[in-house]
Design an enzyme around this catalytic site. Sequence first.
Site, PDB file in Angstrom:
ATOM      1  N   ASP A 292     -56.936  25.879  56.461  1.00 40.56           N
ATOM      2  CA  ASP A 292     -57.444  27.250  56.430  1.00 40.56           C
ATOM      3  C   ASP A 292     -56.683  27.993  55.336  1.00 40.56           C
ATOM      4  O   ASP A 292     -55.464  28.147  55.426  1.00 40.56           O
ATOM      5  CB  ASP A 292     -57.228  27.949  57.776  1.00 40.56           C
ATOM      6  CG  ASP A 292     -58.023  27.316  58.907  1.00 40.56           C
ATOM      7  OD1 ASP A 292     -59.159  26.868  58.656  1.00 40.56           O
ATOM      8  OD2 ASP A 292     -57.510  27.264  60.038  1.00 40.56           O
TER       9      ASP A 292
ATOM     10  N   CYS B 144     -56.428  24.203  61.181  1.00 40.05           N
ATOM     11  CA  CYS B 144     -57.168  24.406  62.422  1.00 40.05           C
ATOM     12  C   CYS B 144     -56.433  23.760  63.583  1.00 40.05           C
ATOM     13  O   CYS B 144     -55.945  22.630  63.481  1.00 40.05           O
ATOM     14  CB  CYS B 144     -58.568  23.826  62.282  1.00 40.05           C
ATOM     15  SG  CYS B 144     -59.512  23.861  63.823  1.00 40.05           S
TER      16      CYS B 144
END
EC number: 1.7.1.13
Length: 282
Positions: free
Chosen positions: A197, A190
């Site tokens: 992620d 992120c």
Amino acid sequence: MSKQEKYAGASALQGLSLGQQSAYISQYSPALLQPVPRSLNRDDLGLTGELPFQGCDVWTLYELSWLNARGKPMVAVGEVSVPAVSANLIESKSFKLYLNSFNQTRCDSLEAVQAMLVKDLSACAGSEVSVTLFPLAQAPHHIAALPGECIDEQDIEVDCYEFDANLLQGAAGNDEVEETLHSHLLKSNCLVTSQPDWGSVVIHYRGPRLDREKLLRYLISFRQHNEFHEQCIERIFTDLKLLCHPSQLTVYARYTRRGGLDINPFRSDWELPPTNLRLIRQ
């Protein structure tokens, strides 16, 4: 300079709920939604005019509940499509907080909730957003496999985990092909919080044959890279076009869910988005 350092002073990121302690509001509040201008990374990619792709960001909503007119809780699964041409992407934590604001809100029907979502999300994105809500008995639940050949089983030694587009140098071969490749090893972080992620990515193209080892090394190099999901996929599309020269290209990723949401960006210069079917990790 890292992406976090590069974007540290960006006014578009100031005041985001992401990375901050947040109160969970259980009464409908569209003001919770927060936009992030797509230009934040598109300027860096040279995407300042007409976009070289079409596409959308498909979100799946797994945690959506409201009260009916008599106060009984209702639940649904949702599918949201935000067009890639929209001025803004929708920041994910603010999206989660917004959905939570329906929890103690009375609504007359599923259709009424859907209309509220369309109105609010379109205003946040700056373009018409489509929303479909499914009662649980009607929600798609098939677990799909990605199309094409997986490139992950190559027995290679890897030591580069910092993003490097130059890993694609020389990846375009001499023979022309049409093929679909995929990898489950895409991982980025992120932009604001550095939380991981996890994603799977499909690359369907026509053009010079891609060197699969170079492609895999390039995808692995996102491992310590800080950008939003949507930005990473546009970066992959742009790098492949620039360095490997496919005549036609699709890049499509499916990310694991966080906070009851998954994000699935699709970018292509020749295809329409596929049916939204989740993968085993979703």
